[in-house]
Design an enzyme around this catalytic site. Structure first.
Site, PDB file in Angstrom:
ATOM      1  N   GLU A  64      -2.744 -10.092  -0.865  1.00  0.00           N
ATOM      2  CA  GLU A  64      -2.648 -11.542  -0.939  1.00  0.00           C
ATOM      3  C   GLU A  64      -3.820 -12.168  -0.170  1.00  0.00           C
ATOM      4  OE1 GLU A  64       1.337 -12.941  -0.114  1.00  0.00           O
ATOM      5  OE2 GLU A  64       2.139 -11.282  -1.285  1.00  0.00           O
ATOM      6  N   LEU A  74       3.152   4.046  -3.012  1.00  0.00           N
ATOM      7  CA  LEU A  74       3.821   4.071  -1.702  1.00  0.00           C
ATOM      8  C   LEU A  74       2.897   4.697  -0.659  1.00  0.00           C
ATOM      9  CD1 LEU A  74       7.500   5.216  -2.453  1.00  0.00           C
ATOM     10  CD2 LEU A  74       6.620   2.902  -2.141  1.00  0.00           C
ATOM     11  N   ALA A 100       1.404   3.139   2.804  1.00  0.00           N
ATOM     12  CA  ALA A 100       1.740   3.835   4.055  1.00  0.00           C
ATOM     13  C   ALA A 100       0.459   4.153   4.839  1.00  0.00           C
ATOM     14  CB  ALA A 100       2.514   5.113   3.749  1.00  0.00           C
ATOM     15  N   CYS A 128       5.431  -6.081   1.758  1.00  0.00           N
ATOM     16  CA  CYS A 128       5.389  -4.712   1.233  1.00  0.00           C
ATOM     17  C   CYS A 128       5.240  -3.573   2.234  1.00  0.00           C
ATOM     18  CB  CYS A 128       4.305  -4.615   0.173  1.00  0.00           C
ATOM     19  SG  CYS A 128       4.737  -5.619  -1.255  1.00  0.00           S
TER      20      CYS A 128
HETATM   21  P1  NAD Z   1       8.142 -12.109  -5.929  1.00  0.00           P
HETATM   22  O1  NAD Z   1       9.451 -12.181  -5.254  1.00  0.00           O
HETATM   23  O2  NAD Z   1       7.056 -13.074  -5.534  1.00  0.00           O
HETATM   24  O3  NAD Z   1       8.334 -12.273  -7.505  1.00  0.00           O
HETATM   25  C1  NAD Z   1       9.299 -11.597  -8.238  1.00  0.00           C
HETATM   26  C2  NAD Z   1       9.843 -12.556  -9.302  1.00  0.00           C
HETATM   27  O4  NAD Z   1      10.671 -11.819 -10.218  1.00  0.00           O
HETATM   28  C3  NAD Z   1      10.725 -13.677  -8.752  1.00  0.00           C
HETATM   29  O5  NAD Z   1      10.152 -14.923  -9.097  1.00  0.00           O
HETATM   30  C4  NAD Z   1      12.095 -13.456  -9.430  1.00  0.00           C
HETATM   31  O6  NAD Z   1      12.743 -14.664  -9.752  1.00  0.00           O
HETATM   32  C5  NAD Z   1      11.679 -12.713 -10.680  1.00  0.00           C
HETATM   33  N1  NAD Z   1      12.758 -11.940 -11.333  1.00  0.00           N
HETATM   34  C6  NAD Z   1      13.706 -11.154 -10.765  1.00  0.00           C
HETATM   35  N2  NAD Z   1      14.462 -10.573 -11.730  1.00  0.00           N
HETATM   36  C7  NAD Z   1      14.000 -11.003 -12.927  1.00  0.00           C
HETATM   37  C8  NAD Z   1      14.356 -10.757 -14.272  1.00  0.00           C
HETATM   38  N3  NAD Z   1      15.352  -9.928 -14.606  1.00  0.00           N
HETATM   39  N4  NAD Z   1      13.657 -11.376 -15.256  1.00  0.00           N
HETATM   40  C9  NAD Z   1      12.642 -12.206 -14.952  1.00  0.00           C
HETATM   41  N5  NAD Z   1      12.247 -12.483 -13.685  1.00  0.00           N
HETATM   42  C10 NAD Z   1      12.916 -11.887 -12.688  1.00  0.00           C
HETATM   43  O7  NAD Z   1       7.632 -10.600  -5.748  1.00  0.00           O
HETATM   44  P2  NAD Z   1       6.114 -10.088  -5.724  1.00  0.00           P
HETATM   45  O8  NAD Z   1       5.514 -10.290  -4.389  1.00  0.00           O
HETATM   46  O9  NAD Z   1       5.417 -10.609  -6.935  1.00  0.00           O
HETATM   47  O10 NAD Z   1       6.352  -8.519  -5.868  1.00  0.00           O
HETATM   48  C11 NAD Z   1       6.776  -7.956  -7.082  1.00  0.00           C
HETATM   49  C12 NAD Z   1       6.606  -6.456  -6.994  1.00  0.00           C
HETATM   50  O11 NAD Z   1       5.219  -6.130  -6.838  1.00  0.00           O
HETATM   51  C13 NAD Z   1       7.316  -5.781  -5.818  1.00  0.00           C
HETATM   52  O12 NAD Z   1       7.785  -4.531  -6.228  1.00  0.00           O
HETATM   53  C14 NAD Z   1       6.207  -5.607  -4.804  1.00  0.00           C
HETATM   54  O13 NAD Z   1       6.450  -4.486  -3.961  1.00  0.00           O
HETATM   55  C15 NAD Z   1       5.021  -5.321  -5.673  1.00  0.00           C
HETATM   56  N6  NAD Z   1       3.712  -5.697  -5.093  1.00  0.00           N
HETATM   57  C16 NAD Z   1       3.565  -6.869  -4.426  1.00  0.00           C
HETATM   58  C17 NAD Z   1       2.322  -7.228  -3.930  1.00  0.00           C
HETATM   59  C18 NAD Z   1       2.116  -8.518  -3.191  1.00  0.00           C
HETATM   60  O14 NAD Z   1       1.027  -8.707  -2.668  1.00  0.00           O
HETATM   61  N7  NAD Z   1       3.073  -9.403  -3.107  1.00  0.00           N
HETATM   62  C19 NAD Z   1       1.208  -6.408  -4.158  1.00  0.00           C
HETATM   63  C20 NAD Z   1       1.399  -5.217  -4.865  1.00  0.00           C
HETATM   64  C21 NAD Z   1       2.664  -4.880  -5.332  1.00  0.00           C
HETATM   65  C1  UGA Z   2      -1.136  -4.881   1.115  1.00  0.00           C
HETATM   66  C2  UGA Z   2      -2.200  -3.900   0.588  1.00  0.00           C
HETATM   67  O1  UGA Z   2      -3.438  -4.170   1.264  1.00  0.00           O
HETATM   68  C3  UGA Z   2      -2.380  -4.042  -0.912  1.00  0.00           C
HETATM   69  O2  UGA Z   2      -3.286  -3.046  -1.385  1.00  0.00           O
HETATM   70  C4  UGA Z   2      -1.027  -3.854  -1.602  1.00  0.00           C
HETATM   71  O3  UGA Z   2      -1.150  -4.054  -2.993  1.00  0.00           O
HETATM   72  C5  UGA Z   2      -0.045  -4.865  -1.041  1.00  0.00           C
HETATM   73  O4  UGA Z   2       0.066  -4.677   0.402  1.00  0.00           O
HETATM   74  C6  UGA Z   2       1.343  -4.692  -1.581  1.00  0.00           C
HETATM   75  O5  UGA Z   2       1.703  -3.640  -2.059  1.00  0.00           O
HETATM   76  O6  UGA Z   2       2.045  -5.699  -1.455  1.00  0.00           O
HETATM   77  P1  UGA Z   2      -1.088  -7.470   1.701  1.00  0.00           P
HETATM   78  O7  UGA Z   2       0.179  -7.114   2.387  1.00  0.00           O
HETATM   79  O8  UGA Z   2      -1.089  -8.603   0.762  1.00  0.00           O
HETATM   80  O9  UGA Z   2      -1.639  -6.200   0.882  1.00  0.00           O
HETATM   81  O10 UGA Z   2      -2.218  -7.778   2.792  1.00  0.00           O
HETATM   82  P2  UGA Z   2      -3.081  -6.851   3.774  1.00  0.00           P
HETATM   83  O11 UGA Z   2      -4.445  -7.375   3.796  1.00  0.00           O
HETATM   84  O12 UGA Z   2      -2.917  -5.417   3.486  1.00  0.00           O
HETATM   85  O13 UGA Z   2      -2.435  -7.170   5.194  1.00  0.00           O
HETATM   86  C7  UGA Z   2      -1.127  -6.736   5.518  1.00  0.00           C
HETATM   87  C8  UGA Z   2      -0.841  -7.062   6.977  1.00  0.00           C
HETATM   88  O14 UGA Z   2      -1.596  -6.221   7.839  1.00  0.00           O
HETATM   89  C9  UGA Z   2      -1.202  -8.500   7.359  1.00  0.00           C
HETATM   90  O15 UGA Z   2      -0.228  -9.016   8.236  1.00  0.00           O
HETATM   91  C10 UGA Z   2      -2.529  -8.336   8.064  1.00  0.00           C
HETATM   92  O16 UGA Z   2      -2.791  -9.383   8.969  1.00  0.00           O
HETATM   93  C11 UGA Z   2      -2.322  -7.010   8.766  1.00  0.00           C
HETATM   94  N1  UGA Z   2      -3.594  -6.312   9.080  1.00  0.00           N
HETATM   95  C12 UGA Z   2      -4.400  -5.889   8.083  1.00  0.00           C
HETATM   96  C13 UGA Z   2      -3.928  -6.099  10.403  1.00  0.00           C
HETATM   97  O17 UGA Z   2      -3.191  -6.475  11.323  1.00  0.00           O
HETATM   98  N2  UGA Z   2      -5.102  -5.447  10.685  1.00  0.00           N
HETATM   99  C14 UGA Z   2      -5.941  -5.010   9.712  1.00  0.00           C
HETATM  100  O18 UGA Z   2      -6.995  -4.410  10.050  1.00  0.00           O
HETATM  101  C15 UGA Z   2      -5.579  -5.235   8.371  1.00  0.00           C
END
Ligand code: NAD
Ligand code: UGA
Length: 478
Positions: free
Chosen positions: A170, A226, A230, A281
């Site tokens: 993000e 995962l 990790a 995450c």
């Molecule tokens: P989020 O909560 O922002 O969005 C998920 C959305 O899915 C919600 O708006 C919810 O209303 C919707 N939803 C739930 N059930 C549904 C259904 N049956 N039909 C249609 N919509 C439905 O979650 P997110 O941050 O986008 O994460 C989604 C997945 O991606 C998670 O598994 C997360 O681990 C993974 N992921 C997240 C990030 C990240 O940066 N946020 C990065 C990589 C992977």
């Molecule tokens: C992380 C991974 O970087 C993405 O590759 C992955 O897709 C995502 O999780 C996910 O699966 O949701 P995100 O959590 O959005 O992305 O942001 P990061 O930049 O990884 O930061 C995670 C946390 O670690 C933040 O709180 C950040 O401030 C902290 N961080 C990061 C530190 O404290 N030190 C660092 O050197 C880097």
């Protein structure tokens, strides 16, 4: 299943991943119609807002991508039935939070939303579909999804399940999607599986070079996601562990991180000591990994990864306790100003933000908190704290629990940083928003109660310069 060209995509879940990911696919593939579906009507309405400043998530550059593709070949809707029927390929991008009930509570991923998607797809689809796991899922979930689809789908309809985890972070999501280090696609080894993989490869190949598109078996792909999180979180916990040692020994963690990061085998990224990692995450995915290891009777491996989360909890708690002890062992009715609430800069996402845990510790000690964050609303901040309280009541440990009314009386949220900082006993910097570096610190010092303390959880200010002004400064790892 033949290798049909994909012209219609549907994505279930319009969140932080589904929204930006599909927007970029639509931007880069004008020949493909992309429909993003969510159960949440308000969220979809915000994605359809003509004022791009009101999109449901804040992500630099997202508004430009959405404005280019929306209405052309990118659509946001709640009409799940129609779009499942029309789609060749369906992405599942719904939330997979840590389970809060039953078996695996507090550790395993809650797959109820994913399972519901599989059941919805099976009950609606009347033609063959490629299902793509975009959500982060425990290894072997594809197998479970396939079982549900095959057992409950209509006769003659065939499904292929691919794993295509998302690696965007993000705050840099659009950049990460435009220029990914790699795209990972896992699928079955038979011909149908390979055809499905190829169909997805062709979509990404519209803007990602083919050498960066890695294809694997489906379980390797699931486990790689995962494992990647990790490893990243482990680096942050490793440097945070060293930050504690730096504080005891007079070493400077920034210098140590730089020195070790110069070794090309270690590398310089993810070595920034902080108040602790947050985000939806890292913790969830590690706990899921730990749960899987325990499930497969690998207690030593489980304990190893669990320690990454323990160090993160330690770091957040250490930061909060240090504020209390430095302020003469009590912060009862003292004003503590928070700069930042989001879990990192350039996002409005607050899930698992360190700020929530630090605030909670300070509230336990009677502190009054005044928050300024450029992108997070007061409602979000209050509800983050309430959510933590609710969890606490469920776990029924001995800490105090506040009602939302109590929280509103003790946590104030400001539109201007200067209002938050005036008459504060201490400032805690919790998020690394760039604007914090540009503040008039002399002016702020003059407005604070003396001695004026700054607790820098993000290495945002120069300890030396701030001490020259008169501040008493604590910086992590110094
Ligand atoms: P989020 O909560 O922002 O969005 C998920 C959305 O899915 C919600 O708006 C919810 O209303 C919707 N939803 C739930 N059930 C549904 C259904 N049956 N039909 C249609 N919509 C439905 O979650 P997110 O941050 O986008 O994460 C989604 C997945 O991606 C998670 O598994 C997360 O681990 C993974 N992921 C997240 C990030 C990240 O940066 N946020 C990065 C990589 C992977
Ligand atoms: C992380 C991974 O970087 C993405 O590759 C992955 O897709 C995502 O999780 C996910 O699966 O949701 P995100 O959590 O959005 O992305 O942001 P990061 O930049 O990884 O930061 C995670 C946390 O670690 C933040 O709180 C950040 O401030 C902290 N961080 C990061 C530190 O404290 N030190 C660092 O050197 C880097």
């Amino acid at each position: 299943m033949s290798s049909k060209k994909v012209t219609n995509i549907c994505c279930l879940g319009a969140g932080y991943v589904g929204g930006p990911t599909m927007a970029v696919i639509a931007q880069k593939c004008p020949h493909i119609k992309v429909n993003v579906i969510d159960l949440n009507k308000e969220r979809i309405a915000l994605w359809n807002e003509s004022d791009l400043g009101k999109l449901p998530i804040y992500e630099p550059g997202l508004d430009d991508v959405v404005s280019e593709a929306r209405g052309r070949n990118l659509f946001f809707s709640t009409d799940i039935e129609r779009h499942i029927l029309e789609a060749d390929m369906i992405f599942i991008s719904v939330n997979t939070p840590t389970k809060t009930y039953g078996v695996g509570r507090g550790m395993a991923s809650d797959l109820k939303y994913v399972e519901l998607c599989a059941r919805q797809i099976a009950s609606i689809a009347t033609s063959d579909k490629i299902i793509v796991e975009k959500s982060t899922l425990p290894v072997r979930t594809a197998e479970a999804i396939k079982t549900i689809l095959d057992a409950t789908g209509k006769e003659g309809v065939r499904f292929q399940v691919l794993s295509n985890p998302e690696f965007l972070a993000e705050g840099t999501a659009i950049e990460d999607l435009h220029f990914p280090d790699r795209v990972l696609i896992g699928g079955e080894e038979d011909q149908d599986g390979q055809n499905a993989i190829q169909a997805l490869v062709e979509i990404y190949a519209n803007w990602v070079s083919r050498e960066r598109i890695v294809t694997t078996r489906v379980w390797s792909s699931e486990l790689s996601k995962l494992t990647a999180n990790a490893f990243l979180a482990q680096r942050v916990s490793s440097i945070n562990a060293i930050s504690a040692l730096c504080e005891k020994t007079g070493a400077d963690v920034k210098e140590v991180a730089y020195a070790i990061g110069q070794d090309s085998r270690i590398g310089s990224k993810f070595l920034k000591a902080s108040v602790g990692f947050g985000g939806s995450c890292f913790q969830k995915d590690i706990l899921n990994l730990v749960y899987l290891c325990r499930h497969f009777n690998l207690p030593e491996v489980a304990d190893y990864w669990q320690q990454v989360v323990k160090i993160n909890d330690y770091q957040k708690e250490r930061f909060a306790k240090n504020i209390i002890s430095t302020l003469f062992n009590t912060i009862s009715d003292k004003k503590i100003a928070f700069l930042g609430w989001a879990f990192k800069k350039d996002t409005n996402d607050t899930r698992e933000s360190a700020a929530i845990y630090v605030a909670d510790e300070l509230l336990q000690d009677g502190g009054i908190i005044h928050v300024y964050d450029p992108k997070v609303s007061a409602d979000q901040i209050h509800s983050d704290l309430e959510y933590l309280q609710r969890n606490r009541i469920e776990k029924s440990n001995d800490k105090l629990a506040f009602t939302i009314e109590d929280i509103k009386k003790r946590v104030f949220v400001h539109d201007s940083p200067y209002n938050a900082l005036t008459n504060a006993h201490a400032i805690a910097i919790l998020t690394e928003w760039d604007e914090f570096k540009t503040y008039d610190w002399i002016n702020i010092y003059n407005k604070m109660i003396k001695p004026a303390f700054v607790f820098d959880g993000r290495d945002m200010v120069s300890k030396k310069e701030m001490e020259k002004i008169g501040f008493k400064v604590y910086s992590i790892g110094k």
